[in-house]
Structures are given as structure tokens and as C-alpha cells.
Design a protein around this motif. Structure first.
Motif, PDB file in Angstrom:
ATOM      1  N   ASP A 192      78.996  14.305  53.015  1.00  0.00           N
ATOM      2  CA  ASP A 192      79.018  15.373  51.910  1.00  0.00           C
ATOM      3  C   ASP A 192      80.267  16.121  51.791  1.00  0.00           C
ATOM      4  O   ASP A 192      80.859  16.354  53.029  1.00  0.00           O
ATOM      5  N   LEU A 193      80.585  16.101  50.658  1.00  0.00           N
ATOM      6  CA  LEU A 193      82.069  16.501  50.416  1.00  0.00           C
ATOM      7  C   LEU A 193      82.203  17.350  49.193  1.00  0.00           C
ATOM      8  O   LEU A 193      81.737  17.209  48.001  1.00  0.00           O
ATOM      9  N   SER A 194      83.119  18.336  49.362  1.00  0.00           N
ATOM     10  CA  SER A 194      82.940  19.539  48.248  1.00  0.00           C
ATOM     11  C   SER A 194      84.184  20.423  48.498  1.00  0.00           C
ATOM     12  O   SER A 194      84.901  20.198  49.647  1.00  0.00           O
ATOM     13  N   ASP A 195      84.456  21.327  47.784  1.00  0.00           N
ATOM     14  CA  ASP A 195      85.506  22.447  47.664  1.00  0.00           C
ATOM     15  C   ASP A 195      85.029  23.600  48.194  1.00  0.00           C
ATOM     16  O   ASP A 195      85.815  24.546  48.418  1.00  0.00           O
ATOM     17  N   VAL A 196      83.700  23.699  48.366  1.00  0.00           N
ATOM     18  CA  VAL A 196      82.778  24.964  48.776  1.00  0.00           C
ATOM     19  C   VAL A 196      81.858  24.377  49.747  1.00  0.00           C
ATOM     20  O   VAL A 196      81.466  22.993  49.951  1.00  0.00           O
ATOM     21  N   ASP A 197      81.257  25.439  50.561  1.00  0.00           N
ATOM     22  CA  ASP A 197      80.141  24.775  51.684  1.00  0.00           C
ATOM     23  C   ASP A 197      78.777  25.298  51.090  1.00  0.00           C
ATOM     24  O   ASP A 197      77.933  25.569  51.717  1.00  0.00           O
ATOM     25  N   SER A 198      78.895  25.416  49.866  1.00  0.00           N
ATOM     26  CA  SER A 198      77.543  25.698  49.105  1.00  0.00           C
ATOM     27  C   SER A 198      77.024  24.661  48.142  1.00  0.00           C
ATOM     28  O   SER A 198      77.809  24.128  47.349  1.00  0.00           O
ATOM     29  N   LEU A 199      75.699  24.234  48.340  1.00  0.00           N
ATOM     30  CA  LEU A 199      75.549  23.013  47.287  1.00  0.00           C
ATOM     31  C   LEU A 199      75.270  23.463  45.852  1.00  0.00           C
ATOM     32  O   LEU A 199      75.119  24.707  45.546  1.00  0.00           O
ATOM     33  N   ASN A 200      75.904  22.523  44.959  1.00  0.00           N
ATOM     34  CA  ASN A 200      75.921  22.553  43.657  1.00  0.00           C
ATOM     35  C   ASN A 200      76.814  23.694  43.134  1.00  0.00           C
ATOM     36  O   ASN A 200      76.364  24.239  42.020  1.00  0.00           O
ATOM     37  N   GLU A 201      77.600  24.129  43.701  1.00  0.00           N
ATOM     38  CA  GLU A 201      78.769  25.242  43.571  1.00  0.00           C
ATOM     39  C   GLU A 201      80.087  24.742  43.507  1.00  0.00           C
ATOM     40  O   GLU A 201      81.175  25.449  43.275  1.00  0.00           O
ATOM     41  N   SER A 212      63.146   8.982  40.799  1.00  0.00           N
ATOM     42  CA  SER A 212      63.370   7.853  41.476  1.00  0.00           C
ATOM     43  C   SER A 212      63.904   8.246  43.084  1.00  0.00           C
ATOM     44  O   SER A 212      63.500   7.620  43.906  1.00  0.00           O
ATOM     45  N   THR A 213      64.686   9.273  43.092  1.00  0.00           N
ATOM     46  CA  THR A 213      65.056   9.599  44.431  1.00  0.00           C
ATOM     47  C   THR A 213      64.043  10.404  45.178  1.00  0.00           C
ATOM     48  O   THR A 213      64.236  10.613  46.532  1.00  0.00           O
ATOM     49  N   GLY A 214      63.543  11.358  44.379  1.00  0.00           N
ATOM     50  CA  GLY A 214      62.445  12.205  45.255  1.00  0.00           C
ATOM     51  C   GLY A 214      63.322  13.635  45.559  1.00  0.00           C
ATOM     52  O   GLY A 214      62.965  14.587  46.101  1.00  0.00           O
ATOM     53  N   VAL A 215      64.761  13.423  45.195  1.00  0.00           N
ATOM     54  CA  VAL A 215      65.436  14.711  45.542  1.00  0.00           C
ATOM     55  C   VAL A 215      66.304  15.432  44.367  1.00  0.00           C
ATOM     56  O   VAL A 215      66.984  14.532  43.500  1.00  0.00           O
ATOM     57  N   ASP A 216      66.446  16.617  44.237  1.00  0.00           N
ATOM     58  CA  ASP A 216      67.054  17.252  43.036  1.00  0.00           C
ATOM     59  C   ASP A 216      68.680  16.941  43.151  1.00  0.00           C
ATOM     60  O   ASP A 216      68.978  16.495  44.192  1.00  0.00           O
ATOM     61  N   HIS A 217      69.146  17.215  42.130  1.00  0.00           N
ATOM     62  CA  HIS A 217      70.662  17.037  42.057  1.00  0.00           C
ATOM     63  C   HIS A 217      71.397  17.749  43.394  1.00  0.00           C
ATOM     64  O   HIS A 217      71.200  18.838  43.595  1.00  0.00           O
ATOM     65  N   GLU A 218      72.468  16.997  43.760  1.00  0.00           N
ATOM     66  CA  GLU A 218      73.196  17.419  44.911  1.00  0.00           C
ATOM     67  C   GLU A 218      74.520  17.151  44.481  1.00  0.00           C
ATOM     68  O   GLU A 218      75.169  15.971  44.660  1.00  0.00           O
ATOM     69  N   ASP A 219      75.510  18.084  44.295  1.00  0.00           N
ATOM     70  CA  ASP A 219      76.932  17.754  44.014  1.00  0.00           C
ATOM     71  C   ASP A 219      77.795  17.222  45.021  1.00  0.00           C
ATOM     72  O   ASP A 219      78.827  16.681  44.792  1.00  0.00           O
ATOM     73  N   TRP A 220      77.188  17.516  46.138  1.00  0.00           N
ATOM     74  CA  TRP A 220      78.293  16.959  47.442  1.00  0.00           C
ATOM     75  C   TRP A 220      77.789  15.995  48.213  1.00  0.00           C
ATOM     76  O   TRP A 220      78.417  15.254  48.901  1.00  0.00           O
ATOM     77  N   HIS A 221      76.690  15.211  47.749  1.00  0.00           N
ATOM     78  CA  HIS A 221      76.253  14.067  48.542  1.00  0.00           C
ATOM     79  C   HIS A 221      76.517  12.607  47.983  1.00  0.00           C
ATOM     80  O   HIS A 221      76.052  12.356  47.108  1.00  0.00           O
ATOM     81  N   PHE A 222      77.473  12.178  48.917  1.00  0.00           N
ATOM     82  CA  PHE A 222      77.851  10.858  48.352  1.00  0.00           C
ATOM     83  C   PHE A 222      77.502   9.630  49.354  1.00  0.00           C
ATOM     84  O   PHE A 222      77.250  10.009  50.386  1.00  0.00           O
ATOM     85  N   ARG A 223      77.148   8.505  48.855  1.00  0.00           N
ATOM     86  CA  ARG A 223      76.896   7.323  49.556  1.00  0.00           C
ATOM     87  C   ARG A 223      77.657   6.231  49.519  1.00  0.00           C
ATOM     88  O   ARG A 223      77.965   5.716  48.361  1.00  0.00           O
ATOM     89  N   TYR A 224      77.934   5.559  50.659  1.00  0.00           N
ATOM     90  CA  TYR A 224      78.826   4.553  50.384  1.00  0.00           C
ATOM     91  C   TYR A 224      78.010   3.174  50.301  1.00  0.00           C
ATOM     92  O   TYR A 224      76.928   2.978  50.898  1.00  0.00           O
TER      93      TYR A 224
END
Length: 244
Positions: free
Chosen positions: A170-179, A206-218
Motif C-alpha cells: 500500500d503506497l500513498s501520500d496520505v493514510d486514507s484510502l482513495n484520498e 472481476s476482482t470483487g474489490v472496489d477501487h483502491e488507489d493505494w494498493h499495488f501488486r508486483y
């Protein structure tokens, strides 16, 4: 004169009959041209599809960096060999890629930071239960099933979270999802380091999960670039690889 007239009429009738008989044969070249055009069009379509297939990375759905963990594909504790990057742990095989991705993200926005990485099944269990309790406390009308359904829009049950792979961060400039204020820029460079935005907008089917702007997968550089170019989730991409 009568004989001449009769011959002239006979000749005229013969000419007309010959012309009428010849008329259908004139359409044959046109029909053949249409067939040739259709064949050429079909050939072009096949060539285009072939070129698309040639661009598909030489990967298999069983490759270590394409392991699938979600609510339909749970896995018990995977216990990857991990290394620490800043304040989180990741699979040691993606340590360098994670450091490089983080540095590139911070070049865009110095506030970018790692929030989460590898989580054991035991830790995910604790975290998940905390979220369920929080939702039920915040809204007493929710029973456990309703609370879990809400939680699963942002956190997955134990054995069903890909954080246990060590390949998710999880990588972001804030600690709140989708912000995040620089989410799009960071997602755009992610494939260069082998990462994809795991839960993009419009991918929930297809994923079963709503949009998450901070979740990255290698998933590896070649896979990440192909998935991003063709707007594929990991689930969609694995199905495509299995069809090769």
C-alpha cells in the motif's frame, strides 16, 4: 427477299439470346472479387489478432509473481522470505523493485510513503476482526454479516488477502484510502517497476474489490506493462494466459 428477311430476323434473335445468356457470366468476376475482399479482410483480422498474441508476455499463470489470492482463491500461510523496506516487509524477491518504485513515487510527491506490505494470516485475522467490530460499533443496526460485507470493500478476510503473499504494497501520500493527491501519476509509473494498481476503477466485476488507489501488486515488468496497456485485472490476465 423473304428468305433474306427471315435470316436477318433469325440472326437478330440469336444475337439477343446470346447476349442474355452471357449476362450472368459477367457477374462472376464481381462475385469473385467480393470473395477475395472478404478473404483479405479475414486475413487482416487474423494477422491483427496474431500480432496481439505475439505481444503477450511469455508467462504462465503458475509463475511465482502471478500467484492469485482472493476470496475465490484462498491460501493458507505462505511464509515468504521477506526483507524490510522502510517500515514494511515485502517478499525479498521484490525488495529492489519496491525501493525503486518508492523512490520514483517520492520524486513525484515527497509525501509518498509505504503504508503496508506483507501481513501474516494471523495478523490479517486480527486486523479484519478489528474492522468488523468498528463497523458494528459505528452502526449498531449492522449484524456481523452486513458488517463483514462492508469491511470487504476495503479489507479481505484472512487467507483471502494478497498481502500474505509479500507481493502487495500500500503506497500513498496520505493514510486514507482513495484520498491520494497524486494517485494517477504514481499508478502511471508503476509498471516500469513491475507493479500494477491491483484494484482499478471499474474492475470490481472481476476482482470483487472496489477501487483502491493505494494498493499495488508486483507481477513483473512485462506482465505489468501488458496488463496496464490492455486494462486487465490480474484475474482477467490469468484467464488470458491460460488460453495460450
Amino acid at each position: 427477299m423473304g428468305v433474306v428477311a427471315i435470316c436477318a430476323v433469325a440472326f437478330l434473335v440469336h444475337s439477343l439470346l446470346k447476349k442474355e445468356t452471357a449476362t450472368p457470366t459477367k457477374s462472376t468476376p464481381t462475385s469473385q472479387s467480393q470473395k477475395s475482399a472478404e478473404k483479405a479482410k479475414s486475413s487482416t483480422a487474423q494477422t491483427s489478432e496474431s500480432k496481439k498474441d505475439k505481444n503477450l508476455p511469455d508467462s504462465k499463470s503458475t509463475d511465482w509473481d502471478l500467484v492469485l489470492v482472493n476470496r475465490d482463491h484462498p491460501k493458507e500461510e505462505m511464509s515468504p522470505d521477506v526483507v524490510q523496506i522502510d517500515n514494511i516487509w515485502v517478499d525479498s524477491r521484490i525488495g529492489d523493485a519496491t525501493e525503486q518504485f518508492l523512490a520514483a513515487a517520492q520524486a513525484i510527491n515527497p509525501a509518498e510513503h509505504l503504508i503496508s506490505g506483507y501481513r501474516s494470516v494471523a495478523y490479517q485475522t486480527t486486523l479484519y476482526e478489528q474492522y468488523v467490530d468498528q463497523e458494528m460499533t459505528a452502526d449498531p443496526s449492522l449484524d456481523r454479516e452486513a458488517a463483514e460485507k462492508k469491511v470487504q470493500t476495503y479489507s479481505q478476510p484472512p487467507t483471502k488477502s494478497e498481502h500474505q503473499t509479500g507481493l502487495a504494497i500500500d503506497l500513498s501520500d496520505v493514510d486514507s484510502l482513495n484520498e491520494s493527491t497524486t494517485a494517477e501519476q504514481v499508478a502511471a509509473i508503476a509498471p516500469e517497476y513491475g507493479f500494477v494498481l491491483r484494484f482499478p476503477e471499474g474492475g470490481a466485476a472481476s476482482t470483487g474489490v472496489d477501487h483502491e488507489d493505494w494498493h499495488f501488486r508486483y507481477v513483473g515488468v512485462a506482465n505489468a506493462k501488458y496488463m496496464t496497456e490492455h486494462h486487465l485485472t490480474l484475474e482477467d490476465y490469468l484467464k488470458l494466459l491460460d488460453k495460450k
